[in-house]
Design a protein around this motif. Structure first.
Motif, mmCIF file in Angstrom:
data_model
loop_
_atom_site.group_PDB
_atom_site.id
_atom_site.type_symbol
_atom_site.label_atom_id
_atom_site.label_comp_id
_atom_site.label_asym_id
_atom_site.label_seq_id
_atom_site.Cartn_x
_atom_site.Cartn_y
_atom_site.Cartn_z
ATOM 1 N N VAL A 28 0.856 -1.180 0.000
ATOM 2 C CA VAL A 28 0.000 0.000 0.000
ATOM 3 C C VAL A 28 0.894 1.232 0.000
ATOM 4 C CG1 VAL A 28 -1.751 1.295 1.282
ATOM 5 C CG2 VAL A 28 -1.851 -1.197 1.230
ATOM 6 N N PRO A 29 0.784 2.083 -1.003
ATOM 7 C CA PRO A 29 1.600 3.304 -1.021
ATOM 8 C C PRO A 29 1.313 4.169 0.209
ATOM 9 C CG PRO A 29 0.479 2.984 -3.122
ATOM 10 C CD PRO A 29 -0.086 1.975 -2.170
ATOM 11 N N ALA A 30 2.330 4.805 0.743
ATOM 12 C CA ALA A 30 2.198 5.600 1.968
ATOM 13 C C ALA A 30 1.109 6.657 1.837
ATOM 14 C CB ALA A 30 3.533 6.247 2.317
ATOM 15 N N GLU A 31 0.990 7.267 0.663
ATOM 16 C CA GLU A 31 -0.012 8.322 0.494
ATOM 17 C C GLU A 31 -1.447 7.780 0.512
ATOM 18 O OE1 GLU A 31 1.599 7.121 -3.552
ATOM 19 O OE2 GLU A 31 2.512 7.771 -1.684
ATOM 20 N N ASP A 32 -1.620 6.471 0.306
ATOM 21 C CA ASP A 32 -2.951 5.863 0.334
ATOM 22 C C ASP A 32 -3.304 5.280 1.698
ATOM 23 O OD1 ASP A 32 -3.133 6.494 -2.312
ATOM 24 O OD2 ASP A 32 -2.705 4.478 -3.038
ATOM 25 N N PHE A 33 -2.391 5.401 2.657
ATOM 26 C CA PHE A 33 -2.619 4.829 3.984
ATOM 27 C C PHE A 33 -2.613 5.958 5.002
ATOM 28 C CE2 PHE A 33 -0.924 2.976 7.937
ATOM 29 C CZ PHE A 33 -1.930 2.077 8.189
ATOM 30 N N ASN A 34 -3.693 6.108 5.741
ATOM 31 C CA ASN A 34 -3.782 7.188 6.716
ATOM 32 C C ASN A 34 -2.707 7.072 7.789
ATOM 33 O OD1 ASN A 34 -5.907 8.414 5.437
ATOM 34 N ND2 ASN A 34 -7.437 7.254 6.554
ATOM 35 N N GLY A 35 -2.526 5.903 8.338
ATOM 36 C CA GLY A 35 -1.446 5.629 9.260
ATOM 37 C C GLY A 35 -1.371 6.542 10.454
ATOM 38 N N PHE A 36 -0.149 6.789 10.887
ATOM 39 C CA PHE A 36 0.126 7.563 12.080
ATOM 40 C C PHE A 36 0.822 8.855 11.664
ATOM 41 C CE2 PHE A 36 0.032 3.090 13.064
ATOM 42 C CZ PHE A 36 -0.889 3.044 14.104
ATOM 43 N N LEU A 37 0.219 9.985 11.998
ATOM 44 C CA LEU A 37 0.677 11.278 11.518
ATOM 45 C C LEU A 37 1.440 12.021 12.604
ATOM 46 C CD1 LEU A 37 0.510 13.305 9.149
ATOM 47 C CD2 LEU A 37 -1.597 14.162 10.189
ATOM 48 N N CYS A 38 2.608 12.542 12.241
ATOM 49 C CA CYS A 38 3.399 13.362 13.156
ATOM 50 C C CYS A 38 2.713 14.721 13.281
ATOM 51 C CB CYS A 38 4.827 13.528 12.636
ATOM 52 S SG CYS A 38 5.867 14.581 13.696
ATOM 53 N N ASP A 39 2.472 15.148 14.517
ATOM 54 C CA ASP A 39 1.790 16.422 14.722
ATOM 55 C C ASP A 39 2.728 17.626 14.609
ATOM 56 O OD1 ASP A 39 3.230 16.081 17.052
ATOM 57 O OD2 ASP A 39 1.505 16.207 18.396
ATOM 58 N N ARG A 40 4.008 17.371 14.341
ATOM 59 C CA ARG A 40 4.975 18.474 14.250
ATOM 60 C C ARG A 40 5.368 18.807 12.812
ATOM 61 N NH1 ARG A 40 8.789 16.516 19.237
ATOM 62 N NH2 ARG A 40 7.070 16.307 20.693
ATOM 63 N N CYS A 41 5.302 17.798 11.919
ATOM 64 C CA CYS A 41 5.786 18.082 10.562
ATOM 65 C C CYS A 41 4.962 17.429 9.454
ATOM 66 C CB CYS A 41 7.246 17.631 10.418
ATOM 67 S SG CYS A 41 7.464 15.841 10.404
ATOM 68 N N GLY A 42 3.985 16.609 9.791
ATOM 69 C CA GLY A 42 3.183 15.970 8.762
ATOM 70 C C GLY A 42 3.718 14.635 8.282
ATOM 71 N N TYR A 43 4.853 14.178 8.834
ATOM 72 C CA TYR A 43 5.378 12.847 8.476
ATOM 73 C C TYR A 43 4.304 11.804 8.767
ATOM 74 C CZ TYR A 43 8.023 8.497 9.133
ATOM 75 O OH TYR A 43 8.461 7.206 9.087
ATOM 76 N N ARG A 44 4.182 10.841 7.886
ATOM 77 C CA ARG A 44 3.194 9.782 8.040
ATOM 78 C C ARG A 44 3.909 8.434 8.092
ATOM 79 N NH1 ARG A 44 -2.131 10.440 7.131
ATOM 80 N NH2 ARG A 44 -1.737 12.350 5.979
ATOM 81 N N ALA A 45 3.583 7.632 9.100
ATOM 82 C CA ALA A 45 4.199 6.319 9.272
ATOM 83 C C ALA A 45 3.131 5.239 9.177
ATOM 84 C CB ALA A 45 4.893 6.232 10.630
ATOM 85 N N LYS A 46 3.556 4.090 8.678
ATOM 86 C CA LYS A 46 2.637 2.963 8.581
ATOM 87 C C LYS A 46 2.542 2.198 9.897
ATOM 88 C CE LYS A 46 2.989 2.126 3.623
ATOM 89 N NZ LYS A 46 3.279 1.114 2.601
ATOM 90 N N GLN A 47 3.507 2.390 10.777
ATOM 91 C CA GLN A 47 3.487 1.742 12.088
ATOM 92 C C GLN A 47 3.695 2.795 13.165
ATOM 93 O OE1 GLN A 47 6.226 -1.475 12.648
ATOM 94 N NE2 GLN A 47 5.579 -2.543 10.817
ATOM 95 N N LYS A 48 3.030 2.606 14.306
ATOM 96 C CA LYS A 48 3.166 3.530 15.425
ATOM 97 C C LYS A 48 4.620 3.602 15.898
ATOM 98 C CE LYS A 48 0.808 4.704 19.702
ATOM 99 N NZ LYS A 48 -0.249 4.297 20.644
ATOM 100 N N TYR A 49 5.299 2.460 15.897
ATOM 101 C CA TYR A 49 6.699 2.404 16.315
ATOM 102 C C TYR A 49 7.573 3.285 15.422
ATOM 103 C CZ TYR A 49 11.383 0.551 17.117
ATOM 104 O OH TYR A 49 12.722 0.437 17.380
ATOM 105 N N HIS A 50 7.322 3.279 14.120
ATOM 106 C CA HIS A 50 8.093 4.112 13.197
ATOM 107 C C HIS A 50 7.853 5.601 13.453
ATOM 108 C CE1 HIS A 50 8.429 0.528 10.251
ATOM 109 N NE2 HIS A 50 9.368 0.509 11.167
ATOM 110 N N LEU A 51 6.633 5.966 13.833
ATOM 111 C CA LEU A 51 6.364 7.352 14.193
ATOM 112 C C LEU A 51 7.155 7.726 15.443
ATOM 113 C CD1 LEU A 51 4.943 10.048 13.879
ATOM 114 C CD2 LEU A 51 3.003 9.084 15.151
ATOM 115 N N LYS A 52 7.201 6.826 16.414
ATOM 116 C CA LYS A 52 7.963 7.072 17.642
ATOM 117 C C LYS A 52 9.449 7.284 17.317
ATOM 118 C CE LYS A 52 9.142 5.020 22.085
ATOM 119 N NZ LYS A 52 9.043 3.858 22.947
ATOM 120 N N LEU A 53 10.001 6.447 16.452
ATOM 121 C CA LEU A 53 11.401 6.605 16.044
ATOM 122 C C LEU A 53 11.614 7.955 15.364
ATOM 123 C CD1 LEU A 53 12.275 3.096 14.566
ATOM 124 C CD2 LEU A 53 12.851 3.985 16.824
ATOM 125 N N HIS A 54 10.691 8.319 14.500
ATOM 126 C CA HIS A 54 10.777 9.598 13.795
ATOM 127 C C HIS A 54 10.821 10.758 14.792
ATOM 128 C CE1 HIS A 54 9.703 12.961 11.169
ATOM 129 N NE2 HIS A 54 8.729 13.228 12.030
#
Length: 124
Positions: A28-54
């Protein structure tokens, strides 16, 4: 055993949620998956753990980071997995490493997921 098989590739799993995660991450392309959104810059991760790392890597001040320090040298990492990889690469004798080896060429990796990616891209 009931296997759950991916419709897009050769991946299969005994657990349905593993197949769903695989499909989301690999097909699934990242732009087609709502996922987990960074509230500081708009980065979108497919896993919550990846958002935490970001957030740790990009938005956490150095003085607020709980550093993971190498016991063999001055290296330090923001992420425990990075420290483990450093120790393997810099302080572990290669005979003591469990290698994941390609059965079709000379490629080898310390990580199974990298071998799988190699197989998909080089020998598919």
């Amino acid at each position: 055993i009931k296997w759950y098989e991916c419709d897009e590739c050769a991946y299969k799993s005994k657990l349905k949620n593993h197949l769903e995660r695989h499909f989301r991450e690999m097909h699934v392309p990242a732009e087609d998956f709502n996922g987990f959104l960074c509230d500081r810059c708009g980065y979108r991760a497919k896993q919550k753990y990846h958002l935490k790392l970001h957030v740790v890597q990009k938005h956490t001040a150095e003085e607020d980071i709980e550093w993971f320090e190498c016991e063999h040298c001055a290296y330090k990492a923001k992420i425990k997995a990075s420290l483990k990889e450093h120790v393997l690469k810099k302080h572990t004798n290669s005979e003591n490493i469990k290698w994941f080896e390609c059965d079709r060429c000379a490629y080898k990796s310390m990580k199974n997921f990298l071998l799988k990616a190699h197989l998909r891209t080089k020998h598919a």
